[in-house]
Motif scaffolding. Sequence first.
Motif, PDB file in Angstrom:
ATOM      1  N   ALA A  84       0.842  -1.196   0.000  1.00 16.73           N
ATOM      2  CA  ALA A  84       0.000   0.000   0.000  1.00 16.73           C
ATOM      3  C   ALA A  84       0.876   1.245   0.000  1.00 16.73           C
ATOM      4  N   GLU A  85       0.393   2.301  -0.658  1.00 18.15           N
ATOM      5  CA  GLU A  85       1.096   3.577  -0.697  1.00 18.15           C
ATOM      6  C   GLU A  85       0.083   4.711  -0.534  1.00 18.15           C
ATOM      7  N   SER A  86       0.397   5.661   0.356  1.00 15.62           N
ATOM      8  CA  SER A  86      -0.466   6.824   0.561  1.00 15.62           C
ATOM      9  C   SER A  86       0.142   8.037  -0.128  1.00 15.62           C
ATOM     10  N   VAL A  87      -0.728   8.864  -0.699  1.00 11.82           N
ATOM     11  CA  VAL A  87      -0.297  10.011  -1.495  1.00 11.82           C
ATOM     12  C   VAL A  87      -1.149  11.217  -1.118  1.00 11.82           C
ATOM     13  N   THR A 109       5.435  10.333 -10.270  1.00  7.60           N
ATOM     14  CA  THR A 109       4.916  10.394 -11.640  1.00  7.60           C
ATOM     15  C   THR A 109       3.884   9.298 -11.880  1.00  7.60           C
ATOM     16  N   ILE A 110       4.145   8.116 -11.341  1.00 10.73           N
ATOM     17  CA  ILE A 110       3.189   7.006 -11.492  1.00 10.73           C
ATOM     18  C   ILE A 110       1.870   7.338 -10.805  1.00 10.73           C
ATOM     19  N   PHE A 111       1.937   7.868  -9.590  1.00 10.74           N
ATOM     20  CA  PHE A 111       0.718   8.216  -8.861  1.00 10.74           C
ATOM     21  C   PHE A 111      -0.056   9.313  -9.595  1.00 10.74           C
ATOM     22  N   ALA A 112       0.658  10.313 -10.103  1.00  9.77           N
ATOM     23  CA  ALA A 112      -0.003  11.385 -10.845  1.00  9.77           C
ATOM     24  C   ALA A 112      -0.727  10.823 -12.063  1.00  9.77           C
ATOM     25  N   GLY A 113      -0.115   9.819 -12.695  1.00  5.78           N
ATOM     26  CA  GLY A 113      -0.773   9.185 -13.832  1.00  5.78           C
ATOM     27  C   GLY A 113      -2.051   8.478 -13.442  1.00  5.78           C
ATOM     28  N   LEU A 114      -2.050   7.806 -12.283  1.00 11.83           N
ATOM     29  CA  LEU A 114      -3.262   7.141 -11.813  1.00 11.83           C
ATOM     30  C   LEU A 114      -4.369   8.150 -11.522  1.00 11.83           C
ATOM     31  N   PHE A 115      -4.019   9.236 -10.814  1.00  2.42           N
ATOM     32  CA  PHE A 115      -5.030  10.245 -10.476  1.00  2.42           C
ATOM     33  C   PHE A 115      -5.603  10.925 -11.722  1.00  2.42           C
ATOM     34  N   GLY A 116      -4.828  10.954 -12.795  1.00  2.00           N
ATOM     35  CA  GLY A 116      -5.296  11.602 -14.010  1.00  2.00           C
ATOM     36  C   GLY A 116      -6.168  10.736 -14.892  1.00  2.00           C
ATOM     37  N   LEU A 117      -6.320   9.463 -14.533  1.00  2.14           N
ATOM     38  CA  LEU A 117      -7.125   8.551 -15.343  1.00  2.14           C
ATOM     39  C   LEU A 117      -8.615   8.809 -15.135  1.00  2.14           C
ATOM     40  N   LYS A 118      -9.369   8.636 -16.197  1.00  5.55           N
ATOM     41  CA  LYS A 118     -10.811   8.859 -16.132  1.00  5.55           C
ATOM     42  C   LYS A 118     -11.475   7.936 -15.114  1.00  5.55           C
ATOM     43  N   ARG A 155       8.044  29.264   0.098  1.00  2.00           N
ATOM     44  CA  ARG A 155       8.913  28.092   0.075  1.00  2.00           C
ATOM     45  C   ARG A 155       8.788  27.401  -1.271  1.00  2.00           C
ATOM     46  N   GLU A 156       9.749  26.544  -1.529  1.00  2.00           N
ATOM     47  CA  GLU A 156       9.843  25.927  -2.860  1.00  2.00           C
ATOM     48  C   GLU A 156       8.733  24.916  -3.107  1.00  2.00           C
ATOM     49  N   LYS A 157       8.432  24.054  -2.136  1.00  2.00           N
ATOM     50  CA  LYS A 157       7.456  22.992  -2.319  1.00  2.00           C
ATOM     51  C   LYS A 157       6.134  23.370  -1.666  1.00  2.00           C
ATOM     52  N   HIS A 158       5.059  23.240  -2.427  1.00  2.00           N
ATOM     53  CA  HIS A 158       3.724  23.567  -1.931  1.00  2.00           C
ATOM     54  C   HIS A 158       2.839  22.325  -1.954  1.00  2.00           C
ATOM     55  N   LEU A 159       1.700  22.427  -1.292  1.00  2.00           N
ATOM     56  CA  LEU A 159       0.726  21.342  -1.283  1.00  2.00           C
ATOM     57  C   LEU A 159       0.087  21.201  -2.663  1.00  2.00           C
ATOM     58  N   ARG A 160      -0.285  19.971  -2.979  1.00  2.00           N
ATOM     59  CA  ARG A 160      -0.945  19.696  -4.259  1.00  2.00           C
ATOM     60  C   ARG A 160      -2.162  18.812  -4.014  1.00  2.00           C
ATOM     61  N   CYS A 161      -3.188  18.992  -4.809  1.00  2.00           N
ATOM     62  CA  CYS A 161      -4.373  18.126  -4.756  1.00  2.00           C
ATOM     63  C   CYS A 161      -4.129  16.883  -5.605  1.00  2.00           C
ATOM     64  N   ASN A 162      -4.634  15.757  -5.158  1.00  2.00           N
ATOM     65  CA  ASN A 162      -4.555  14.548  -5.971  1.00  2.00           C
ATOM     66  C   ASN A 162      -5.443  14.658  -7.198  1.00  2.00           C
TER      67      ASN A 162
END
Length: 316
Positions: A84-87, A109-118, A155-162
Motif C-alpha cells: 500500500a502507498e499513501s499520497v 509520476t506514477i501516482f499522478a498518472g493514476l489520479f489523471g485517469l478517467k 517556500r519551494e514545495k507547496h501542497l498539491r491536490c490529488n
Amino acid sequence: MPLSCDFTVYNWNGVPQPVLDREDRVLLVLGGFPPNATDWKEAVTDDAAREMENAATKIYTEPKWRCKAEATAAKTPCRGPHAAESVGASMGSGQPFPMMLQHSVVNTTIFAGLFGLKCFERIAGWTNTGFAPLLHEYYRQTLDDLFTWDAGQDREKHLRCNFLRRFSVFAAATFNFGPHTVTFPHIDFGNLAWGWCAITALGWFNPDLGGHLILWDLKLIIHFPPGSTILLPSAILRHLNVKIQPGESRYSFTQFTPAGLFHWVYNRFRTDRDINTAPNTSPEEHERHWADRMQRWQEGVKMYHVWDKAPNAVRA
C-alpha cells in the motif's frame, strides 16, 4: 478475533443507501456505484484494477509486488499484509506544518498518472455525491482555507491536490495494491473522529464468498462488491475485510483527509505547541482553547444528516 453469532450479514448489491443510527443520523453511506452507469464495470472497476496492477509492477521491483506484500506481512502491520502507498497532503508525527507525503520522482509520476485517469476521476466524483451536505462543506472549506494559506507561504514545495477540486474534497488517498487486500481489525486513528473516509473495492473476486466489510462495533457484515464505494467514520469504527478465494485479486482505493490538517486550520495555521509556547498566550486563552476543543465532537456530530424518511436505510 472470532465472530459471535449476533453479527448481522447484509447482502448489499451496490445500490446506494444510508446506514442510520438510532437517532436517524446518517452514520455511514453505502455509496455503491451510479445506478445508471451501464459502463461502470468495464470503464471504471476493471480499468482501475488493471491500472493499479500495472502501477504496482513498476513501483515494486522484481519479482513484482507479491514479495512486497510478503515482506510486509512479516512485520505484522496494523492494517494488513498487503502492499500500500499513501499520497497527498499530511500533517502529524512532529511536522512543523502541512506538507506532501514523500515519494521518489518516479513513483510520484506514477501516482499522478493514476489520479489523471478517467476511471479514478469517476470514482472520486461519485464519492463526492455521497457526502452528508454539512460534512462535505466542512471538508471543502477546510481544504480551501488550507490551500489559500499554503499559497501565501514563501517556500519551494507547496501542497498539491490529488484530483481537481471539483472531483474531490479529500486531501489524501491510499492505493492498496494487494494483490490480496485483506485488512486486520483496525481504526484509522489519524483521521478526523467524526469525519468520513471513502473505501472503493476493486479487483476480480466473488463478493458472496469473500471481501466482506466487517464493522465490528456495529456487529454488521456487509457484502462489498467490486466497484462499489462505502463512506464511513473510520476513526471510530473498527473495521476489516475478510479473505477472498484462491486465485482471486482484490485491491482498494481509499480517500481521506488527515485529522492533523483540520487541526492545523482550526488552530489558525498553528500547532498546539505553537499556541502553548507563544509568549503572548494568556492562561485565560489557554483555558478557552481547550474548552472549545472539548465541544468539537458535539459540533462535528451535528454535521451528520438526519434522514427519517429513508425506506431502504440500514439500521446500525
